[in-house]
Scaffold this motif. Structure first.
Motif, short mmCIF file in Angstrom:
data_model
loop_
_atom_site.label_atom_id
_atom_site.label_comp_id
_atom_site.label_asym_id
_atom_site.label_seq_id
_atom_site.Cartn_x
_atom_site.Cartn_y
_atom_site.Cartn_z
N HIS A 286 0.83 -1.20 0.00
CA HIS A 286 0.00 0.00 0.00
C HIS A 286 0.87 1.25 0.00
N LEU A 287 1.91 1.26 0.82
CA LEU A 287 2.82 2.41 0.87
C LEU A 287 3.48 2.64 -0.49
N LEU A 288 3.99 1.57 -1.10
CA LEU A 288 4.68 1.70 -2.38
C LEU A 288 3.72 2.16 -3.48
N ASN A 289 2.52 1.63 -3.48
CA ASN A 289 1.53 2.06 -4.47
C ASN A 289 1.19 3.53 -4.31
N CYS A 290 1.00 3.98 -3.07
CA CYS A 290 0.70 5.39 -2.81
C CYS A 290 1.86 6.28 -3.27
N LEU A 309 -9.24 9.63 4.98
CA LEU A 309 -9.42 9.94 6.39
C LEU A 309 -8.38 9.22 7.25
N ARG A 310 -7.42 8.53 6.60
CA ARG A 310 -6.31 7.94 7.32
C ARG A 310 -5.48 9.04 7.97
N GLY A 311 -4.79 8.69 9.03
CA GLY A 311 -3.90 9.64 9.67
C GLY A 311 -2.60 9.83 8.93
N GLY A 312 -2.36 9.08 7.88
CA GLY A 312 -1.15 9.16 7.07
C GLY A 312 -1.14 8.01 6.09
N LEU A 313 -0.31 8.12 5.06
CA LEU A 313 -0.25 7.07 4.04
C LEU A 313 0.86 6.05 4.32
N GLY A 314 1.60 6.25 5.41
CA GLY A 314 2.66 5.31 5.77
C GLY A 314 2.13 4.05 6.42
N ARG A 315 3.09 3.18 6.82
CA ARG A 315 2.69 1.89 7.40
C ARG A 315 2.19 2.03 8.83
N LEU A 535 6.64 10.76 2.85
CA LEU A 535 6.33 9.67 1.92
C LEU A 535 7.61 9.14 1.29
N HIS A 536 8.50 10.04 0.94
CA HIS A 536 9.79 9.64 0.35
C HIS A 536 10.62 8.85 1.34
N ARG A 537 10.69 9.33 2.58
CA ARG A 537 11.47 8.61 3.59
C ARG A 537 10.90 7.23 3.85
N GLY A 538 9.55 7.13 3.90
CA GLY A 538 8.94 5.84 4.17
C GLY A 538 9.24 4.82 3.09
N ALA A 539 9.21 5.25 1.81
CA ALA A 539 9.46 4.32 0.72
C ALA A 539 10.94 4.05 0.52
N GLY A 540 11.78 4.98 0.95
CA GLY A 540 13.21 4.81 0.74
C GLY A 540 13.97 4.26 1.92
N ARG A 569 11.43 13.26 -4.31
CA ARG A 569 12.30 14.12 -3.48
C ARG A 569 12.34 15.54 -4.06
N LEU A 570 12.46 15.65 -5.38
CA LEU A 570 12.51 16.96 -6.02
C LEU A 570 11.15 17.66 -5.93
N LEU A 571 10.07 16.89 -6.02
CA LEU A 571 8.73 17.47 -5.88
C LEU A 571 8.55 18.07 -4.49
N ALA A 572 9.04 17.37 -3.46
CA ALA A 572 8.95 17.91 -2.10
C ALA A 572 9.70 19.22 -1.98
#
Length: 593
Positions: A286-290, A309-315, A535-540, A569-572
């Motif tokens: 789910h994290l990778l897809n997001c 309505l999740r508190g975040g998209l991470g695990r 999001l970048h840190r979670g996936a990386g 990362r550049l988008l952030a």
């Protein structure tokens, strides 16, 4: 402007997108008027609905919609719908011998769908009497409405307390109250909705789907809806973010961008609070897809807005978003999708207005500036306004912080920095927009001295974001709630969704909430830089080749995956300059990364 209808085509990609979309279309249907004598409403329904005709010559009004889902996701709903059903042709049966037929029993319909079938057949529903109910039960003649509206909306409203669908809704068609065009539904037969085998779980699986028969079917449906539009302004895309539909959505939006350049593509990436039968591996997927979906959907859209309505998209997300006057079950898709649909009704109102509308391109140009194509949504669902009060009264009661809550799992920045904002207040019908103080009375707040609702709302928002560009719109008509919208509202709300001075006495049920005011805000600001970095840190933070090697088995290639993380990362970084436009130093950025 008025008179000109700028059409919008809606695409719903995935099962949760269809949950949100079904509630959204039910809301639109509830606001339709079939009485030619009634005045035109503020929302121009022809923007998203199309008029047609059945084989029998009956006029139809159906969504300009393409809905994609997996095999086994429709249950009682026929893929081709029932409006244009010409009946079964048995003329080709020539066998004279005996036949042995094995027929599988169809899924049972819930009470709401059974009542819809009765209405379609012209039957009259049994009314239910509930004492202490404040909702009037009047006939069509007494209410001044047309018979068609009475037959569907009014009669369903009167039996609404009989619908408690929380235990019976399995799929989105279990609470769909409108007819769909035969070209609307597209079923992907390569993957199953239920079961453990053949599931659409990874981004690469979705990417590889848009070819062959799936591509041909989509192109055929698009051409059908596009060719009947006179002034197509663009596409609103609801796409599941946490499963393989994120990959399919990235390819669909890329195709829209290539084929219909210059049209608006507003993409809403939706995600439920929780998934059934989730596991640590599935949470990782789910994290990778997001992550991949956010980057690619943003690249191919006019803007991209996550809705959840999740508190975040991470695990390990924080608690789900709560609202002061809602009591919803975050684990029920039927509930959480209804809240998002209410917010989406207001978020999409600017480009659906009959007069003074803001086309999709204007909305995107206001918010998606300098490469910042990801925006965050916030909403007060419902907007806390006292019945008989005024807008200055309601806003001055929220002087410490805006009343809206995150709808994109992105907390607001506490420093008031924002690059652009679009605020919409919908549903204040019957309430005062300005103060009505007697002459000589000193206004209790500066808001009470202003002379228009636009000035009141603008002054309030600017008190929190003093230097941010602001666009706003006020829409009087509320979101009308008809069965089977869940009754998830606090007893402190009255029938029109405004706060009551007194709650119902013990033993007497609260009035059915038939409409609600909603305040929403779309924002582009530094808070999104932190959100994208998280999001970048979670996936990386892990080696995907070791932890989830199967995720890349159907694409993308490892090099493409790493390039996407770099794009994220550049988008952030795009969101990290301050309100004066001064970029932070590269060393500061590297420290945060």
């Amino acid at each position: 402007m008025s008179g000109l209808c700028r059409e919008v085509i809606t695409l719903q990609l995935g099962h949760y997108s269809n949950f949100v979309g079904t509630h959204w279309w039910n809301l639109q249907d509830a606001s339709l008027s079939y009485d030619p004598e009634s005045p035109a409403g503020e929302i121009q329904s022809d923007v998203v609905f199309r008029e047609g005709q059945t084989l029998g010559g009956h006029v139809t009004y159906t969504p300009r919609l393409i809905a994609m889902d997996l095999k086994g996701s429709l249950r009682t709903l026929r893929q081709e719908g029932s409006l244009y059903d010409a009946g079964k042709d048995t003329s080709a049966v020539t066998w004279d011998g005996s036949l042995l037929m094995h027929k599988e029993s169809p899924p049972a319909k819930n009470s709401f769908l059974e009542d819809l079938d009765k209405l379609d057949k012209g039957e009259i529903l049994a009314e239910v009497d509930f004492s202490c109910s404040s909702q009037p039960q009047c006939s069509a003649a007494a209410a001044g409405g047309s018979m068609s509206v009475e037959s569907v909306n009014s009669r369903l409203s009167r039996v609404q307390r009989g619908y408690r669908l929380e235990g019976s809704v399995k799929v989105w068609s279990d609470f769909l109250r409108i007819h769909l065009h035969p070209r609307t539904i597209s079923v992907i037969h390569q993957y199953n909705h239920d079961g453990e085998a053949h599931r659409l779980e990874a981004f690469g699986q979705g990417e590889s789907l848009l070819q062959g028969s799936v591509l041909e079917d989509l192109e055929d449906k698009l051409h059908f809806f596009v060719e009947e539009c006179d002034y197509l302004q663009g596409f609103q895309v609801l796409c599941d973010l946490a499963d393989g539909f994120s990959g399919l959505g990235s390819k669909v939006t890329e195709m829209l961008q290539d084929s219909y350049g210059g049209r608006g593509i507003l993409t809403w990436g939706v995600a439920p609070v929780s998934h059934p039968d989730s596991t640590p591996v599935k949470d990782l997927y789910h994290l990778l897809n997001c992550t991949l979906g956010t980057v690619h959907l943003a690249n191919h859209s006019s803007f991209f807005c996550p809705l959840t309505l999740r508190g975040g998209l991470g695990r390990r997300p924080s608690s789900p978003t709560t609202f002061s006057h809602l009591s919803y079950d975050p684990s029920l898709w039927y509930h959480s999708s209804s809240v998002l649909a209410l917010a989406l009704d207001a978020l999409t109102a600017p480009y659906r207005l009959r007069n003074n509308s803001a086309p999709m391109w204007q909305l995107a140009d206001t918010l998606a500036v300098s490469g910042r194509k990801v925006v965050a949504a916030y909403g007060a669902v419902p907007f806390p306004m006292m019945h008989g009060g005024s807008l200055p009264d309601a806003l001055s009661a929220c002087s410490e912080a805006p009343p809206w809550r995150p709808l994109s799992a992105c907390p607001e920045a506490a420093d008031g920095r924002c690059y652009g904002q679009w605020t919409t207040l919908k549903g204040f019908e019957g309430q005062k927009l300005i103060s009505s103080l007697a002459p000589g009375i000193k206004p209790p707040t500066p808001l009470h001295s202003l002379h228009s609702g636009e000035d009141v709302l603008s002054s309030y928002v600017r008190s929190f974001y003093p230097s941010a560009p602001l666009a706003l719109q006020l829409v009087s008509s509320p979101s009308k709630l008809t069965p089977p919208f869940p009754q998830i509202f606090s007893p402190s709300l009255g029938a029109q969704g405004f706060l009551q001075n007194e709650v119902p006495p013990p033993g007497c049920p609260a009035p059915l909430v038939s409409s609600v005011p909603v305040l929403t805000s779309l924002q582009s600001g530094p808070a999104l830089g932190s959100w994208l970095s998280d999001l970048h840190r979670g996936a990386g933070s892990f080696d995907i080749r070791r932890v989830a090697p199967s995720f890349l088995s159907q694409g993308p290639e490892l090099a493409d995956y790493q390039e996407t993380l770099e794009q994220l990362r550049l988008l952030a970084r795009c969101y990290r300059d301050d309100s004066g436009g001064v970029m932070r130093s590269s060393s500061e950025e590297d420290d945060d990364d």
